[in-house]
Design a protein around this motif. Sequence first.
Motif, PDB file in Angstrom:
ATOM      1  N   THR A 108       0.831  -1.196   0.000  1.00 22.90           N
ATOM      2  CA  THR A 108       0.000   0.000   0.000  1.00 22.90           C
ATOM      3  C   THR A 108       0.871   1.253   0.000  1.00 22.90           C
ATOM      4  OG1 THR A 108      -1.818   1.134   1.145  1.00 22.90           O
ATOM      5  CG2 THR A 108      -0.103   0.165   2.527  1.00 22.90           C
ATOM      6  N   PRO A 109       0.373   2.340  -0.555  1.00 16.09           N
ATOM      7  CA  PRO A 109       1.097   3.609  -0.411  1.00 16.09           C
ATOM      8  C   PRO A 109       0.779   4.313   0.908  1.00 16.09           C
ATOM      9  CG  PRO A 109      -0.761   3.886  -1.882  1.00 16.09           C
ATOM     10  CD  PRO A 109      -0.732   2.423  -1.504  1.00 16.09           C
ATOM     11  N   VAL A 110      -0.380   3.989   1.490  1.00 13.31           N
ATOM     12  CA  VAL A 110      -0.804   4.666   2.730  1.00 13.31           C
ATOM     13  C   VAL A 110      -1.601   3.702   3.612  1.00 13.31           C
ATOM     14  CG1 VAL A 110      -0.918   7.056   1.899  1.00 13.31           C
ATOM     15  CG2 VAL A 110      -2.847   5.518   1.500  1.00 13.31           C
ATOM     16  N   TYR A 131     -10.558  17.599   5.711  1.00  8.62           N
ATOM     17  CA  TYR A 131     -10.930  18.963   6.104  1.00  8.62           C
ATOM     18  C   TYR A 131      -9.804  19.678   6.864  1.00  8.62           C
ATOM     19  CZ  TYR A 131     -15.373  16.642   5.185  1.00  8.62           C
ATOM     20  OH  TYR A 131     -16.365  15.895   4.633  1.00  8.62           O
TER      21      TYR A 131
ATOM     22  N   ASN B  28      -2.686   7.548  -8.445  1.00 10.97           N
ATOM     23  CA  ASN B  28      -2.533   6.330  -7.630  1.00 10.97           C
ATOM     24  C   ASN B  28      -3.787   6.181  -6.777  1.00 10.97           C
ATOM     25  OD1 ASN B  28      -1.724   4.161  -6.087  1.00 10.97           O
ATOM     26  ND2 ASN B  28       0.222   5.067  -5.449  1.00 10.97           N
ATOM     27  N   PRO B  30      -4.977   3.964  -3.697  1.00 10.85           N
ATOM     28  CA  PRO B  30      -4.648   2.928  -2.716  1.00 10.85           C
ATOM     29  C   PRO B  30      -5.807   1.977  -2.448  1.00 10.85           C
ATOM     30  CG  PRO B  30      -4.978   5.033  -1.618  1.00 10.85           C
ATOM     31  CD  PRO B  30      -5.007   5.308  -3.097  1.00 10.85           C
ATOM     32  N   ASP B  32      -8.368   2.264  -0.608  1.00 19.42           N
ATOM     33  CA  ASP B  32      -8.822   2.178   0.776  1.00 19.42           C
ATOM     34  C   ASP B  32     -10.213   2.764   0.938  1.00 19.42           C
ATOM     35  OD1 ASP B  32      -8.375   4.916   0.600  1.00 19.42           O
ATOM     36  OD2 ASP B  32      -6.573   4.891   1.836  1.00 19.42           O
ATOM     37  N   VAL B  34     -11.027   5.780   0.864  1.00 21.27           N
ATOM     38  CA  VAL B  34     -10.986   7.042   1.610  1.00 21.27           C
ATOM     39  C   VAL B  34     -10.254   8.136   0.832  1.00 21.27           C
ATOM     40  CG1 VAL B  34     -10.330   8.131   3.795  1.00 21.27           C
ATOM     41  CG2 VAL B  34     -10.980   5.717   3.758  1.00 21.27           C
ATOM     42  N   TRP B  35      -9.161   7.763   0.164  1.00 21.16           N
ATOM     43  CA  TRP B  35      -8.319   8.752  -0.494  1.00 21.16           C
ATOM     44  C   TRP B  35      -7.943   8.276  -1.901  1.00 21.16           C
ATOM     45  CZ3 TRP B  35      -7.093  13.277   2.086  1.00 21.16           C
ATOM     46  CH2 TRP B  35      -7.230  13.263   3.489  1.00 21.16           C
ATOM     47  N   PHE B  37      -4.695   9.556  -4.762  1.00 19.14           N
ATOM     48  CA  PHE B  37      -3.612  10.487  -5.081  1.00 19.14           C
ATOM     49  C   PHE B  37      -3.904  11.046  -6.469  1.00 19.14           C
ATOM     50  CE2 PHE B  37      -0.397   9.601  -1.806  1.00 19.14           C
ATOM     51  CZ  PHE B  37      -0.909   8.446  -1.238  1.00 19.14           C
ATOM     52  N   ASP B  46      -7.606  28.014  -6.126  1.00 17.22           N
ATOM     53  CA  ASP B  46      -6.202  28.080  -5.723  1.00 17.22           C
ATOM     54  C   ASP B  46      -5.333  27.648  -6.902  1.00 17.22           C
ATOM     55  OD1 ASP B  46      -3.736  28.043  -4.557  1.00 17.22           O
ATOM     56  OD2 ASP B  46      -4.254  26.652  -2.936  1.00 17.22           O
ATOM     57  N   LEU B  49      -2.217  25.219  -7.027  1.00 15.44           N
ATOM     58  CA  LEU B  49      -2.295  23.757  -6.941  1.00 15.44           C
ATOM     59  C   LEU B  49      -2.083  23.075  -8.286  1.00 15.44           C
ATOM     60  CD1 LEU B  49      -5.374  23.147  -4.578  1.00 15.44           C
ATOM     61  CD2 LEU B  49      -2.962  22.737  -4.081  1.00 15.44           C
ATOM     62  N   MET B  55      -3.187  14.296  -2.009  1.00 12.39           N
ATOM     63  CA  MET B  55      -4.215  13.311  -1.663  1.00 12.39           C
ATOM     64  C   MET B  55      -5.561  14.036  -1.640  1.00 12.39           C
ATOM     65  SD  MET B  55      -2.193  11.405   1.441  1.00 12.39           S
ATOM     66  CE  MET B  55      -3.442  10.176   1.749  1.00 12.39           C
ATOM     67  N   PHE B  57      -9.535  13.677  -0.585  1.00  9.58           N
ATOM     68  CA  PHE B  57     -10.427  12.940   0.314  1.00  9.58           C
ATOM     69  C   PHE B  57     -11.726  12.570  -0.416  1.00  9.58           C
ATOM     70  CE2 PHE B  57     -13.386  13.256   4.165  1.00  9.58           C
ATOM     71  CZ  PHE B  57     -13.043  12.002   4.639  1.00  9.58           C
ATOM     72  N   GLN B  59     -14.821  12.533   0.322  1.00  7.72           N
ATOM     73  CA  GLN B  59     -15.973  13.435   0.413  1.00  7.72           C
ATOM     74  C   GLN B  59     -15.725  14.786  -0.261  1.00  7.72           C
ATOM     75  OE1 GLN B  59     -17.041  11.461   4.664  1.00  7.72           O
ATOM     76  NE2 GLN B  59     -17.766  13.531   4.407  1.00  7.72           N
TER      77      GLN B  59
END
Lengths: 479, 66
Positions: A108-110, A131, B28, B30, B32, B34-35, B37, B46, B49, B55, B57, B59
């Motif tokens: 895994t990367p994380v 957040y 990328n 992962p 999971d 959740v995230w 890349f 902005d 960026l 990463m 998120f 949501q």
Amino acid sequence: MSNSHANGSHRANGHSIADMVDLASGTVSREIFVNEDIYAQEQEQLFARAWLFVGHESQIPKPGDFFVSCMGEESVILCRDRESQIHVFLNSCTHRGMKVCRYDEGNTPVFSCPYHGWSFATDGKLAGVPYFKDAYKGELDKSQWGLIEVPQLRNYKGTVWATWDKDAPSFEEYLGGYRTYLDFLLDTWDGAGGETEVFGGIEKWVIPCNWKFPSENFVGDRYHNISHRSVDLVGAGPSGSGRRDTQERVGATALDFSFPERGHGTISFLRPNDGPIPSYQHSKIVSDYFAHCENERRKNYGKWSRFIPGPGTVFPNFSYLPRQPRTIAVWHPRSPESHEAWRWFLVDKNAPAEVKEFLRKYYISYSGPAGLTEQDDMENWNYAHNASRGAIARRYPYNYQMGMGHDAPSFDADGLELPGLVRNVTVAKAAEQNQRGFYSRWADFLRASNWDELASWRNGHSNGAKFHNGAAARAGSAL
Amino acid sequence: MAEVINLITIAEGARISTINGATAEVVNNPKDGVWVFAKYLTSPEDPDLVGSEDMIFAQDIAEVLT
């Protein structure tokens, strides 16, 4: 729970440690196996301070590889970061404690927490915070909230060890002279210094007994051979009789090695100067391979090739069989009543595929939950524990008096420097010097406040490195 | 209610938009849940960026564009 020094005596839950581990009389209280408060004290005093085996580097060969292991009751992640550095982290999110990894192994990367989403890189740094700008206003100091990492880690010949105590001595100092014997497990069969790897798949299962039953069994219990008689009758060994090729033990000097100031112990054999002993007769390829290795071993080890290593325990809960089968077992405590047994199976990395496959089948038929020999042991430990829990049973200590007060015969070590307290048990068949050494060290850990006290060898006490032979081995020792 | 995006199925190379109006390319995943890349392609709020990898998120992802 308490570890008071009231009246000058160290106590655990009201019990005097000196009374519970009474080496002068050779007895050990059943309380240390069944008492919940003593168990809790072990977690703090012992498992949070000792060096513990976490895994093998061959389990995490590539960046991002991880293996979830345990240190005592703690779930930990063994992983290799993007720069190929090995780390061991507490498997617990620093936000609310959720496990950040719930797989046994992988890449895994994380490591992302499924609870609120905090995410950690494989070097432990806090990488993602949901957040971060909106809710934390960008003010959370991520550098302070990475995964909790062990303060000391050592990759020793492919085995990864760690301790939670920053003041613990180096791993090599922790081993002391025992390193000589551990190397026989970790070096290649031919003694040439090549690499060793573990077979894929770590066997894990729960044994309903205290973790110290198997640890003391492997530290040097020759006496329980009778309990393996049934598997010997089956003839599951790799040459068709017994459970292993025991011919190499015939005619050898049987030696027990104890390191009471460190807790480690092993049993071994010193062969006469004779020719190689055939082994693995069930397979010509395997037999030829080991005959080749044995010849190379004699060249590489010289006199040490006479030394046939046997089972051992690195204090507190790392046990192993160095030859047949060649395995590592760790007894992870789960409660006074149970522990998780984990088994790794080792093989030389450059061994032929046919040899690895033969060994894989032989090893798992011997050890692990389906292993015939391990089943014998588990039966004993399960019922011994269960029969020691009751109020009446707890009143009566276990007996560890075997060999006390009697000199062991001397033997010819042929100039080999054999570290530790060495006891020749060739005639006696067995002794309990090693078990007494194990529990002596267990008591040290429960008594001591810190590593200054635990590293007693620094104060001129026995460091386990001096060669002791026969009667001299026991001079001045209560063991 | 907007359709919930299953992050597990987002392939590397996919383009996503964020709730802040930015767009990014997934580099990328992962997996999971959740995230991901991702490399920012546009970022009206902005602009600094753009071109950076970060990463993102779950949501904060509004839509999978491709």
